[in-house]
Design an enzyme around this catalytic site. Structure first.
Site, mmCIF file in Angstrom:
data_model
loop_
_atom_site.group_PDB
_atom_site.id
_atom_site.type_symbol
_atom_site.label_atom_id
_atom_site.label_comp_id
_atom_site.label_asym_id
_atom_site.label_seq_id
_atom_site.Cartn_x
_atom_site.Cartn_y
_atom_site.Cartn_z
ATOM 1 N N GLU A 90 0.788 -1.233 0.000
ATOM 2 C CA GLU A 90 0.000 0.000 0.000
ATOM 3 C C GLU A 90 0.823 1.288 0.000
ATOM 4 O O GLU A 90 0.366 2.314 -0.494
ATOM 5 C CB GLU A 90 -0.927 0.002 1.230
ATOM 6 C CG GLU A 90 -1.996 -1.063 1.207
ATOM 7 C CD GLU A 90 -2.987 -0.872 0.067
ATOM 8 O OE1 GLU A 90 -3.378 0.275 -0.207
ATOM 9 O OE2 GLU A 90 -3.349 -1.886 -0.561
ATOM 10 N N SER A 456 -50.023 -32.654 35.015
ATOM 11 C CA SER A 456 -49.989 -32.908 36.466
ATOM 12 C C SER A 456 -48.824 -32.232 37.172
ATOM 13 O O SER A 456 -48.784 -32.207 38.410
ATOM 14 C CB SER A 456 -49.944 -34.412 36.728
ATOM 15 O OG SER A 456 -51.139 -35.029 36.300
#
Length: 789
Positions: A90, A456
């Site tokens: 770069e 139950s």
């Protein structure tokens, strides 16, 4: 004067004039733009977005969420070769220029002229890219370029070169939502920067130019071309030698997208916590680097995951095998590499069920399969027999899972689902939560969101409230047929016991232990539904969500596993209602505490919430906010209920739990009509846990697939694992109980009665001598005039 000298002098004057003119123009432009440019010092204050991380009680990672993936590194922690690669690719003269590379800009200008105005080559330095990424837009205009240049110069004056490089390498976008080199390294290669090979470093350094089109996941061929360019630049700058260059360019480009690996499989918890935090801070929660610490115990969580998955697979194997998931195309099934790629794409289900391609099979012989990453395997006939010894064809994709003694077993993705949730009865903290088999297949959290009939498993709540009304565990009930008129339906309601048999006279404890529906309905009918219905808030339930009729005791209302578990925690805690909670502490990435739960588990007493935040746990019925434990039952009532629920295990429907060999467990099974839901909720003094199993579409589980057969094994496997090394801890008997001798008919015995048994009762439960207590044998109304549903 020499003509040549005159020409040279004229040209020099023109050059100086031009230079002065350009300088004046640049200075004027700088004066114009300077007030609009950010202060370079502000770069140091730029908060690099770091993800929201959800952690278990011991700090282990459970989930990570972010709009952008970032893992910032200090410059000293970035390998030198990584820095060299980015500089070579770069900005070769990064350490020499003042923020702007004049030669690079001139080269870009010449390229612009030669291409007729097409911007095909840039002259941006690393500093200019940093300026653009942090403060400016990416629009391609000359004005933006000027601002970029001026800001780069300002940055270079205020910051050291290494500071600029560090910010750049942590900020740069590298595709796949990765910002910064460490995040990109983990996403593309599943490893940190310090573990990468040279060719992989070059792939990362190749990305800033075009991260969307040159990344190795989406376009490996273009990634290879760009990678080789970076390697050539590194060779030219002397960062690598020729041998390293040749070896790196010869390697194939291989990459796949890796997600952040959680250390704890608790995705439902992480998602719930994410929602809670985002409700407070919005999208900012994803950018602040928040560290959210939860109450989840990693060992308990893993035990819950395993118990749920094993239990669902056991249920699934009792029912039909549904055949292979799919069949690979001919070209794929004959190519080992293509098969491996196809199996990888299919993926592991629930971290347990691996895809495999059938290579060879006859029902009498071994089943030979290609398991992709786990290699070729043979499955013995014993491990396929449960499926009816099916015959497979080459290329069929099936599921296999690890089995005993290193063997592998045929399996399938279960259609049934379930949940396990566990809390501390001391403060209500959720220590484990498994909301289904595979979060990525079904994100619905069955532990917190699934509203199902408890059957139950609801009875203990009614029985406990009956104890408050003056009944005691040996009060007599009648288990016999009943008929109720229901004008709304124009029919009669004839409730039945699960076994279709009747016990006749029975005690409350026996009726609960054996889940006698008819005796339970008589009990509720005797007390009155209104008296019980209004008291359900004692268990953290909204009475408006439960039926106000006799079917209430059979669990015909809807409830979530979390709600039922928290209700049972009232018994385990000695009569206190607790607040379910998950988040103990929230910190910023810098360690600043933003929230601390108001409990000793989270902070030393007295606990303070620094930001005054409230983090309610959202449920289908609304948010649950933390509050101190509230006494809602007499401790004696809670203990009596626990003793009755202990008999569910020792002699009733929960006898499978006896396999754990513990004497401190209590709990209750639950099975709904047509076997649509199976439950078991239970506890000891250390832990309360609930297991539920059912189908999302509410279809039947199958005949005999009751709570004791389907849900209890999950609960037993979980509790057996987490309590294995812990001493027994039954719920302690409180001081508000009195020792009383009770006759078989439920009345108080005369002194020295040989037929009497010892009961621990509250004062208002003690019957007069010679008088049976709440004996429902006589005067019971077997036909109610009306039953409103």
């Amino acid at each position: 004067m020499n003509p040549l000298l005159k020409i040279f002098t004229a040209l020099l004057a023109l050059f100086l004039a031009a230079a002065i003119g350009v300088s004046i123009a640049v200075a004027a432009l700088y004066v114009h733009y300077a007030p609009t440019l950010p202060d370079a010092e502000a770069v140091r204050d730029v908060r690099l977005q770091t993800p929201l991380q959800i952690r278990a009680a011991d700090g282990a990672l459970m989930g990570e969420f972010a709009e952008e993936r970032r893992i910032p590194l200090a410059i000293d922690d970035i390998p030198e070769r990584v820095r060299q690669a980015f500089i070579a690719a770069e900005d070769e003269r990064f350490y020499d220029h003042p923020g702007v590379d004049v030669l690079g800009l001139a080269r870009a200008a010449l390229n612009l002229v030669s291409t007729g105005g097409e911007r095909s080559q840039g002259g941006s330095t690393i500093t200019m890219q940093l300026a653009r990424n942090i403060f400016l837009t990416r629009e391609r205009t000359y004005e933006r370029k000027l601002r970029e240049i001026f800001l780069a110069i300002r940055l270079e004056r205020e910051l050291e070169k290494d500071e600029i490089l560090e910010l750049y390498l942590n900020k740069i976008y590298l595709g796949q939502r990765a910002y910064g080199i460490e995040a990109a390294s983990r996403i593309y290669f599943g490893r940190g920067l310090d573990e990468l090979d040279l060719d992989q470093i070059a792939i990362l350094a190749a990305l800033p130019k075009a991260p969307s089109t040159t990344n190795p996941v989406s376009n490996p061929r273009r990634a290879e071309v760009r990678r080789n360019y970076v390697l050539r630049r590194m060779l030219d700058t002397g960062a690598i030698d020729a041998t390293e260059f040749e070896e790196a360019v010869a390697r194939p480009v291989r990459s796949e997208r890796h997600v952040a690996a959680s250390e704890i499989d608790a995705h439902w918890v992480a998602e719930t916590v994410r929602q809670m935090v985002v409700n407070l801070w919005g999208a900012e929660a994803y950018r602040r680097g928040l560290q959210v610490h939860t109450t989840i115990d990693p060992d308990y969580q893993e035990a819950a995951n395993q118990a749920l998955r094993e239990g669902l697979l056991e249920y699934d194997e009792r029912h039909a095998y549904r055949g292979p998931e799919l069949r690979l195309p001919a070209a794929t099934r004959e190519d080992p590499e293509a098969r491996a790629r196809a199996l990888t794409a299919i993926g592991v289900y629930g971290r347990l069920l691996f895809p495999a391609a059938v290579l060879e099979h006859s029902p009498e012989d071994m089943l030979r399969v290609d398991g992709g990453a786990i290699g070729e395997l043979e499955i013995a006939p014993d491990d396929t027999e449960w499926a009816g010894s099916p015959a497979f064809e080459r290329g069929d994709v099936i599921r296999i899972r690890p089995h005993v003694d290193g063997r592998w077993r045929l399996t399938q993705k279960p259609e049934v689902t379930g949940a396990i949730i566990a809390q501390s009865p001391e403060d209500g903290a959720i220590v484990a939560l498994a909301g289904g088999f595979d979060f990525f297949d079904n994100r619905f959290d069955h532990a917190i969101q699934a509203e199902r009939q408890p059957g139950s498993a609801f009875k203990p709540l009614v029985y406990a409230l009956a104890l408050r009304e003056g009944y005691h565990p040996n009060s007599r009930l009648v288990d016999a047929p009943m008929v109720f008129d229901d004008p709304a339906l124009g029919a009669e309601w004839r409730p039945q016991n699960y076994s279709r048999r009747f016990q006749g006279e029975t005690s409350m404890r026996e009726a609960l232990a054996n889940s006698r529906n008819l005796a339970s309905i008589r009990l509720l009918n005797r007390i009155g539904t209104g008296a019980i219905h209004t008291e359900l808030g004692r268990f953290g339930l909204d009475p408006a969500t439960q039926p106000n009729n006799l079917s209430m005791v059979l669990g015909t209302g809807s409830i979530t596993p979390l709600q039922l578990n928290n209700a049972y925690a009232v018994f385990a805690s000695g009569g206190k209602l607790l607040s379910p909670w998950l988040i103990s502490r929230i910190e910023t990435v810098d360690g600043e505490v933003l929230y601390e739960a108001p409990t000793d588990r989270a902070c030393p007493a007295p606990c303070e919430n620094p930001a005054g935040q409230e983090l309610p746990l959202n449920t289908p019925q609304g948010p649950l906010r933390y509050s101190d434990p509230v006494p809602v039952l007499e401790p004696g009532v809670a203990w009596q209920t626990s003793r009755m629920l202990r008999e569910v295990i020792t002699s009733g429907t929960g006898r499978r739990a006896l396999a754990l060999g513990r004497n401190d467990l209590a709990g209750k099974t639950g099975t709904t009509n047509d076997y649509r839901d199976a439950w078991f909720a239970g506890y000891n003094g250390d832990l309360v846990a609930t297991a539920w199993v059912g189908f999302d579409d509410n279809r039947e589980l199958g005949r005999q697939e009751s709570g004791g057969r389907v849900a209890l094994p999950l609960w037993t496997r979980f509790m057996g694992s987490v309590l294995a090394d812990r001493p027994e801890h039954p719920v302690a008997r409180p001081d508000d109980l009195i020792r009383v001798e009770i006759l078989p008919d439920g009345g108080r015995a005369e002194s020295g009665s040989a037929s009497a048994s010892t009961e621990w009762l509250l004062p208002h439960q003690i019957p007069e001598r010679g008088q049976s207590a709440h004996n429902d044998i006589h005067g019971d109304n077997d036909r109610a005039s009306e039953l409103v549903f």
